[in-house]
Scaffold this active site. Structure first.
Site, PDB file in Angstrom:
ATOM      1  N   ARG A  54       0.595  -1.125   0.347  1.00  0.00           N
ATOM      2  CA  ARG A  54       0.219   0.300   0.013  1.00  0.00           C
ATOM      3  C   ARG A  54       0.519   1.341  -0.078  1.00  0.00           C
ATOM      4  NH1 ARG A  54      -2.039   0.029   5.062  1.00  0.00           N
ATOM      5  NH2 ARG A  54      -3.513  -1.552   4.465  1.00  0.00           N
ATOM      6  N   TYR A 107     -11.588  22.613 -11.506  1.00  0.00           N
ATOM      7  CA  TYR A 107     -12.067  21.858 -11.930  1.00  0.00           C
ATOM      8  C   TYR A 107     -13.139  21.443 -11.905  1.00  0.00           C
ATOM      9  CZ  TYR A 107     -12.079  16.698 -12.785  1.00  0.00           C
ATOM     10  OH  TYR A 107     -11.896  15.192 -13.003  1.00  0.00           O
ATOM     11  N   ASP A 178      -3.508  22.559  -8.855  1.00  0.00           N
ATOM     12  CA  ASP A 178      -3.212  21.579 -10.401  1.00  0.00           C
ATOM     13  C   ASP A 178      -3.093  22.841 -11.681  1.00  0.00           C
ATOM     14  OD1 ASP A 178      -4.479  20.130 -12.073  1.00  0.00           O
ATOM     15  OD2 ASP A 178      -6.772  20.117 -10.986  1.00  0.00           O
ATOM     16  N   LYS A 203      -3.418  12.436 -17.664  1.00  0.00           N
ATOM     17  CA  LYS A 203      -3.387  13.802 -18.969  1.00  0.00           C
ATOM     18  C   LYS A 203      -2.538  13.141 -19.540  1.00  0.00           C
ATOM     19  CE  LYS A 203      -7.686  14.614 -17.437  1.00  0.00           C
ATOM     20  NZ  LYS A 203      -8.379  13.876 -17.886  1.00  0.00           N
TER      21      LYS A 203
HETATM   22  C1  LIG Z   1      -7.556  19.803 -14.289  1.00  0.00           C
HETATM   23  C2  LIG Z   1      -8.222  18.466 -13.467  1.00  0.00           C
HETATM   24  N1  LIG Z   1      -7.417  18.002 -12.897  1.00  0.00           N
HETATM   25  C3  LIG Z   1      -8.035  16.724 -12.372  1.00  0.00           C
HETATM   26  C4  LIG Z   1      -8.436  15.987 -13.270  1.00  0.00           C
HETATM   27  C5  LIG Z   1      -9.355  14.984 -12.246  1.00  0.00           C
HETATM   28  O1  LIG Z   1      -7.919  14.130 -12.739  1.00  0.00           O
HETATM   29  P1  LIG Z   1      -8.538  12.661 -13.062  1.00  0.00           P
HETATM   30  O2  LIG Z   1      -9.324  12.269 -14.214  1.00  0.00           O
HETATM   31  O3  LIG Z   1      -6.930  11.831 -12.881  1.00  0.00           O
HETATM   32  O4  LIG Z   1      -8.846  11.933 -11.782  1.00  0.00           O
HETATM   33  C6  LIG Z   1      -8.669  16.531 -13.866  1.00  0.00           C
HETATM   34  C7  LIG Z   1      -9.545  15.211 -15.048  1.00  0.00           C
HETATM   35  O5  LIG Z   1     -10.606  15.661 -16.146  1.00  0.00           O
HETATM   36  C8  LIG Z   1      -8.365  17.414 -14.915  1.00  0.00           C
HETATM   37  O6  LIG Z   1      -9.207  18.207 -15.973  1.00  0.00           O
END
Ligand SMILES: Cc1ncc(COP(=O)(O)O)c(C=O)c1O
Length: 388
Positions: A54, A107, A178, A203
């Protein structure tokens, strides 16, 4: 070393693996210890090295090492998705009675699932702020975290991250960013005062639309202990195959991003000149409201941008989207393929109003030949006009 060299060489230790170039995939729950002394020793060093599945295996650590090298922070913790990286980090930093500020362009699941539901249930209050403004006047004595994203992945507004971070720092508030749109290749959050960096590795780093993965890169040992403990307590650990694929994607991130950027710019400029389009939301375009900040702070733009159409009925948008040959409708981005979805930014904002004359689209420029992508868009806009 330059970043293009780091992405090739960090997180690889061929000498430890018979000279094999890539780190192997360690499938493991259980590690065994040869002596009582070594077995007991691991309890003295929580979260150091290989202890139990883990907490990670050498495959996890290889990905974490490479991401840390690119961001330049203290350490990285890999998690099972980008959203897990966000929810684990905020859970680690906040407790009942605390207050958090989040930029209004964040997001959507960060606000609607993590902040407004999970953290609200735990007694954490969140206020949203105008991404174009500072935070000095809205900080409260109990504010502990400011969370930002620049540009936001739907409206592409740029934030003055350094200004917001300086205001947060003066009040002893932790700044979480982010950075998925820019990746460590196009923006360096720690150099602009950010304390903790989130990356949805799902991504661009993975880059092939086949992996869910996230990372949290922290700047201090205390943050590492806190985030790693929370990840462990919540039982969040990415699978070794996904870590391997994330690391494999990272090796080509620079060349892929170069092409994503080139294609996105070409499509954005083409769309900007079309009569069906009200405006294109892409900070790399001169004239975009965020262009000056982007030019000052960023070293490149990725392939994701927005388009606001002139007013048309929904059936016209459906006629356009339903017939696209190369742009598929899918919620993600960062993979090698082009995508296009309708968006409705107004629905998720509370601190500011978002208005466009017509519907909005989000485009991810993939790695195809841009002439073919433009041809597909041209046909799409013809269908849109015909159905209007
Ligand atoms: C800007 C952004 N941050 C975080 C995430 C979350 O990532 P995950 O889909 O891997 O949970 C996304 C997903 O679309 C995103 O567009």
């Amino acid at each position: 070393m330059k970043k293009d060299t780091l992405i090739i060489h960090r997180g690889r230790h061929p000498k430890d693996h018979h000279g094999i170039v890539n780190p192997p995939v360690y499938h493991a729950s259980t590690m065994v210890f040869p002596t009582l002394a070594e077995y007991e020793d691991k309890a003295k060093k929580p979260f150091e090295g290989v202890q139990y599945g883990r907490a990670g295996t050498p495959t996890t650590f290889a990905l974490e090492e490479a991401v840390t090298a690119l961001y330049g922070g203290h350490k990285t913790i890999a998690l099972s998705s980008g959203l897990a990286a966000i929810s684990v980090t905020l859970t680690a930093l906040l407790k009942s009675g605390d207050h958090m500020l989040i930029a209004d362009n964040i997001y959507a699941p960060t606000r609607k699932r993590v902040a407004d539901v999970l953290l609200a249930r735990a007694g954490v209050e969140t206020a949203y702020f105008d991404p174009g403004a500072g935070i000095k006047d809205i900080l409260q004595p109990q504010t502990r975290v400011v969370m930002v994203e620049s540009p936001g992945s739907v409206t592409f507004e740029m934030l003055d991250v350094a200004k917001i971070a300086a205001e947060a720092k003066a009040a002893g508030v932790t700044v979480v960013m982010d950075n998925t749109w820019a990746t460590p290749l196009f923006f360096q959050p720690f150099e602009h005062g950010v304390d903790i960096v989130i990356e949805a590795v799902t991504k661009y780093i993975s880059g092939h639309a086949d992996v869910m993965l996230g990372t949290v890169t922290v700047s201090t040992p205390e943050q590492f202990q806190s985030v790693k403990f929370t990840a462990n307590a919540l039982g969040n650990c990415p699978g070794p195959d996904d870590c391997y694929l994330g690391l494999r994607g990272l090796r080509t991130l620079s060349v892929r991003l170069e092409r994503h950027q080139r294609n996105a710019l070409r499509l954005a400029e083409w769309l900007q000149a079309r009569p069906e389009v009200d405006c294109v939301l892409y900070p790399a375009l001169p004239g975009d409201p965020g262009h000056e900040i982007w030019k000052r702070d960023f070293t490149g733009a990725s392939g994701l941008f927005g388009v606001v159409l002139k007013e048309v009925p929904k059936a016209a948008v459906a006629a356009m989207l339903d017939g696209m040959e190369l742009f598929a409708m899918g919620d993600s981005w960062g993979g090698y393929e082009s995508l296009m979805i309708p968006t409705d930014p107004a629905k998720v904002r509370t601190a500011t109003e978002w208005r466009g004359p017509g519907p909005s689209l989000r485009i991810h420029a993939g790695l195809e030949d841009p002439d073919d992508l433009i041809e597909d868009l041209e046909q799409g806009l013809k269908r849109l006009t015909k159905a209007s």
